[in-house]
Design a protein around this motif. Structure first.
Motif, mmCIF file in Angstrom:
data_model
loop_
_atom_site.group_PDB
_atom_site.id
_atom_site.type_symbol
_atom_site.label_atom_id
_atom_site.label_comp_id
_atom_site.label_asym_id
_atom_site.label_seq_id
_atom_site.Cartn_x
_atom_site.Cartn_y
_atom_site.Cartn_z
ATOM 1 N N THR A 177 92.900 41.434 48.331
ATOM 2 C CA THR A 177 93.186 40.579 47.497
ATOM 3 C C THR A 177 92.665 39.170 47.910
ATOM 4 O O THR A 177 92.857 38.799 49.184
ATOM 5 N N GLU A 178 93.554 38.248 46.995
ATOM 6 C CA GLU A 178 92.890 37.343 47.028
ATOM 7 C C GLU A 178 93.701 36.922 47.858
ATOM 8 O O GLU A 178 94.270 35.941 48.597
ATOM 9 N N GLU A 179 95.242 37.310 47.319
ATOM 10 C CA GLU A 179 96.279 36.590 47.243
ATOM 11 C C GLU A 179 96.906 37.519 49.129
ATOM 12 O O GLU A 179 97.628 36.606 49.812
ATOM 13 N N GLU A 180 96.122 38.586 49.256
ATOM 14 C CA GLU A 180 97.235 39.176 49.988
ATOM 15 C C GLU A 180 96.118 38.225 51.637
ATOM 16 O O GLU A 180 96.670 38.405 52.555
ATOM 17 N N ARG A 181 95.012 37.647 51.386
ATOM 18 C CA ARG A 181 93.868 37.572 52.154
ATOM 19 C C ARG A 181 95.260 35.745 52.706
ATOM 20 O O ARG A 181 95.279 35.417 53.795
ATOM 21 N N GLU A 182 95.067 35.070 51.627
ATOM 22 C CA GLU A 182 96.127 34.445 51.360
ATOM 23 C C GLU A 182 96.971 34.418 52.090
ATOM 24 O O GLU A 182 97.362 33.343 53.574
ATOM 25 N N GLU A 183 97.822 34.866 51.985
ATOM 26 C CA GLU A 183 99.191 35.396 52.868
ATOM 27 C C GLU A 183 99.349 35.768 54.800
ATOM 28 O O GLU A 183 99.966 35.393 55.131
ATOM 29 N N TYR A 184 98.087 36.441 54.510
ATOM 30 C CA TYR A 184 97.734 36.791 55.561
ATOM 31 C C TYR A 184 97.200 35.763 56.916
ATOM 32 O O TYR A 184 97.154 35.768 58.043
ATOM 33 N N PHE A 185 96.103 35.537 55.646
ATOM 34 C CA PHE A 185 95.004 34.235 56.995
ATOM 35 C C PHE A 185 95.445 33.185 56.963
ATOM 36 O O PHE A 185 95.038 32.083 57.069
ATOM 37 N N GLY A 186 96.204 32.836 56.171
ATOM 38 C CA GLY A 186 96.016 31.422 55.592
ATOM 39 C C GLY A 186 95.389 30.502 54.189
ATOM 40 O O GLY A 186 94.146 31.726 54.052
ATOM 41 N N LYS A 187 95.656 29.944 53.123
ATOM 42 C CA LYS A 187 95.124 30.121 52.089
ATOM 43 C C LYS A 187 93.603 28.229 52.767
ATOM 44 O O LYS A 187 94.118 27.401 53.505
ATOM 45 N N ALA A 188 92.585 28.851 52.790
ATOM 46 C CA ALA A 188 91.378 28.213 53.671
ATOM 47 C C ALA A 188 91.110 26.663 52.167
ATOM 48 O O ALA A 188 91.368 26.638 50.654
ATOM 49 N N PRO A 189 90.877 25.767 52.738
ATOM 50 C CA PRO A 189 90.923 23.983 52.584
ATOM 51 C C PRO A 189 89.534 24.704 51.134
ATOM 52 O O PRO A 189 88.879 24.845 51.447
ATOM 53 N N SER A 190 89.415 23.962 49.829
ATOM 54 C CA SER A 190 88.266 23.599 48.949
ATOM 55 C C SER A 190 87.791 23.100 48.866
ATOM 56 O O SER A 190 86.236 22.908 48.100
ATOM 57 N N THR A 191 88.173 21.509 48.929
ATOM 58 C CA THR A 191 87.558 20.425 49.290
ATOM 59 C C THR A 191 87.597 19.723 50.560
ATOM 60 O O THR A 191 88.603 20.119 51.604
ATOM 61 N N VAL A 192 87.032 18.495 51.267
ATOM 62 C CA VAL A 192 86.704 17.964 51.897
ATOM 63 C C VAL A 192 87.849 17.298 52.342
ATOM 64 O O VAL A 192 88.535 17.349 53.146
ATOM 65 N N TYR A 193 89.004 16.736 51.684
ATOM 66 C CA TYR A 193 90.036 16.408 51.691
ATOM 67 C C TYR A 193 91.315 17.326 51.754
ATOM 68 O O TYR A 193 91.867 17.349 52.643
ATOM 69 N N GLU A 194 90.892 18.552 51.323
ATOM 70 C CA GLU A 194 92.456 19.023 51.505
ATOM 71 C C GLU A 194 91.839 19.755 53.264
ATOM 72 O O GLU A 194 93.205 19.958 53.867
ATOM 73 N N ASN A 195 90.518 19.733 53.954
ATOM 74 C CA ASN A 195 90.158 20.328 54.530
ATOM 75 C C ASN A 195 91.166 19.618 55.972
ATOM 76 O O ASN A 195 90.822 19.370 57.062
#
Length: 630
Positions: A478-496
């Protein structure tokens, strides 16, 4: 005499060049090619006559000077200290670029320009992306030789000793995806999306001008010595239409071109050449090409997968692949495990170089075969190689060819500054391999560490993360599991870019001085400037035009149900772009955040606006579907 396409390093001297220019009168210009922080290449037309008169200075001195306004080197080439020197690089191939629209009267051949790779110097210090890559390769070679010299027992795994080694080198290759269309003719997004899901275009036969342009491009790559491997249709596109005159129109297709690997610096130079050749070749066949990462919403974007390997050259001439396990059948050697672990552990500070603009982040969405999770796949078994297209870094193996073992980084796009990406990947590999060699880790221990579960503590990789999955990461988790296991991917240039504020992560890139804090600061400034400019002057105007073209129907079949749906649409339109006495639109708030340099707020607003625009498009599509008179 036929056209000259390549000038190799052994011909880059005064005597050979004068001979070449005497034999090829169609070569009328030279141009120095430097690469700034954002991957832009310089180009100027210097008459051959001027080059010949000052050839020694061109080859061994400062050939050309430019200023900070012509290259993007913020924090380095400033308004009050803008002088930048351009010095020719004599270690890579030079290519002759031909203008087939301009025929030389004397020779009846297209006019050619020698494109000479160069380095950009400011205050006698090289500051360009090409030089950073050169330094990273030199750093890798020196680090590996030192590790092997100080830990000779490690080389027994390859059945060699230190005195047998002549050189260690990086090999690399890229794959280039691009969209092709007939100028001013666009297919419907819904039609494109449906075709993608059905895979109606993937590896299908090319036709008409697309086939001609693709075949001509592959022939040109061969003339430049790049050894093209294949060109084919990618997943995106729709079937073209045939006009009454028998001409194909409404062409909208996605293609991919691949060619042979080379050394790190030459690979990146080759990528630059190929993009130009493809654009010009397709243009001459009446087609437009875009290398944007995400040129069309809801449809697959363009990738530029980066393949990386490490070759060991012995003094007896034998070549060995340092990623391949020669001792016994295994996924990887110890060096291979260390390299991939280094990239995964440090990917947060590699990623700002990979995805540095709005389109790049728009491409990295689940469901479009683009990676969003920091995870690798090795294969289901050690005996049979497999390919997992949902992960970030994949292992590529050939059961019968040891030299084929390499990694594939799937996140870059054609507008990525591949010089800086490869530099940061190489530096991260040094970090991982150093851990493996100095701690004398075995393949079994490394496989276990790479395959760790979240929460399992290991010596190198982060405790809270998972780094390997043989499953489809989009379908299995699930999206929640992906973020928990592999980290939350940045969504914007600033976040990156926030990863550059974490000194514990940045230290890997800067500790040996290959990429300096000054470079990172300048790069960050350049990326933020491009992001805000793109939002203010491209994204928001495009969104505004799109909203203005969303109109209420006045047809005879307009009913109360339709009125209710239109009211919902219009409310969202006004929220996005219409100010009033009591509230400001989201677009206005974004412009104010840009003016105030409030990047955090701008990032948050961008995500809201992008999502609202997606909702608006969906609402309007459903609204139009219900209207009979339209």
């Amino acid at each position: 005499m036929s056209l000259l396409f390549v000038i190799p390093t052994n011909k880059q001297n005064k005597e050979e060049l004068l001979k070449i220019l005497q034999q090829h009168k169609e070569i009328r210009f030279v141009s120095l090619v430097g690469i700034d922080f954002l991957g832009n290449d310089t180009d100027e037309k210097i008459p051959v006559k001027n080059f010949i008169e000052d050839i020694e200075t061109f080859l061994h001195g400062t050939a050309v000077q430019t200023d900070g306004s012509s290259v993007i080197l913020p924090g380095i080439a400033t308004l009050n200290n803008a002088k930048v020197d351009m010095k020719v690089d004599l270690t890579c191939n030079w290519y002759v670029d031909y203008n087939y629209d301009y025929i030389d009267e004397e020779t009846n051949k297209p006019v050619g320009t020698i494109r000479m790779p160069c380095h950009l110097y400011h205050e006698d210090v090289a500051v360009d992306s090409r030089y950073i890559l050169k330094n990273s390769v030199d750093h890798f070679r020196a680090s590996m030789m030192k590790l092997f010299e100080e830990n000779p027992q490690f080389l027994t795994n390859f059945d060699i000793n230190y005195d047998e080694i002549e050189d260690v080198s990086i090999t690399a290759a890229t794959e280039l995806e691009f969209w092709v269309n007939t100028p001013n003719e666009l297919a419907e997004i819904e039609e494109l999306s449906t075709s993608q899901v059905l895979k109606e275009q993937y590896w299908k036969r090319t036709k008409g001008p697309v086939r001609t342009a693709l075949e001509k491009s592959l022939d040109l790559l061969a003339k430049y010595g790049l050894e093209p491997e294949m060109g084919h249709k990618e997943v995106g596109g729709v079937k073209a239409k045939l006009s009454e005159s028998g001409v194909l129109t409404h062409i909208m297709e996605q293609l991919e071109v691949d060619w042979k690997f080379s050394t790190a610096l030459q690979t990146c130079d080759n990528e630059l050449l190929v993009r130009g050749l493809i654009k010009e070749t397709f243009r001459k066949n009446g087609l437009e090409v875009t290398f944007q990462a995400k040129p069309i919403e809801e449809v697959a974007g363009n990738g530029e997968h980066l393949h990386v390997g490490v070759t060991l050259k012995l003094k007896n001439g034998k070549m060995m692949n340092l990623f391949h396990s020669y001792a016994e059948k295994d996924f990887l050697s110890e060096v291979g495990y260390g390299a991939i672990m280094g990239v995964l552990k440090n990917y947060e500070v590699i990623n700002p170089f990979v995805s540095s603009n709005y389109d790049a982040l728009q491409r990295l969405k689940p469901g479009f075969e683009a990676p969003v999770c920091i995870v690798t796949s090795l294969g289901f078994t050690k005996d049979v190689p497999s390919r997992n297209r949902t992960i970030l870094v994949g292992l590529v193996r050939d059961a019968i060819n040891p030299m084929a073992t390499r990694f594939e980084l799937r996140s870059p796009n054609p507008n990525t500054n591949i010089y800086l990406v490869l530099s940061s990947v190489i530096i991260s590999m040094v970090d991982g391999i150093s851990y493996v060699v100095t701690n004398n880790k075995s393949r079994e221990e490394l496989l276990a560490e790479l395959s760790k579960k979240p929460g399992e503590k290991t010596s190198y990789l982060e405790e809270g993360r998972c780094y390997r999955s043989e499953e489809d990461v989009f379908e299995f988790y699930t999206e929640e599991e992906r973020e928990e296991y592999f980290g939350k991917a940045p969504s914007t240039v600033y976040e990156n870019l926030l990863a550059f504020d974490d000194e514990s992560r940045v230290h890997v890139l800067t500790k040996d001085g290959v990429i300096t804090n000054k470079v990172i600061k300048g790069y960050k400034e350049a990326v933020l400037e491009r992001w805000t400019t793109e939002l203010e002057h491209r994204i928001l105007p495009n969104y505004s035009n799109e909203i203005r073209n969303i109109r209420r129907s006045n047809g005879d079949d307009f009913m109360e149900y339709d009125l209710e749906k239109w009211s919902e649409i219009n409310k969202l339109r006004e929220k996005l772009m219409k100010d009033n006495y009591v509230s400001r639109s989201l677009f206005t708030q974004m412009r104010e955040a840009i003016n105030d340099k409030n990047y955090k707020e701008l990032s948050e607003l961008q995500l809201i606006v992008d999502e609202d625009m997606r909702i608006l498009r969906r609402l309007y599509m459903n609204y139009r579907r219900n209207l009979m008179d339209i």
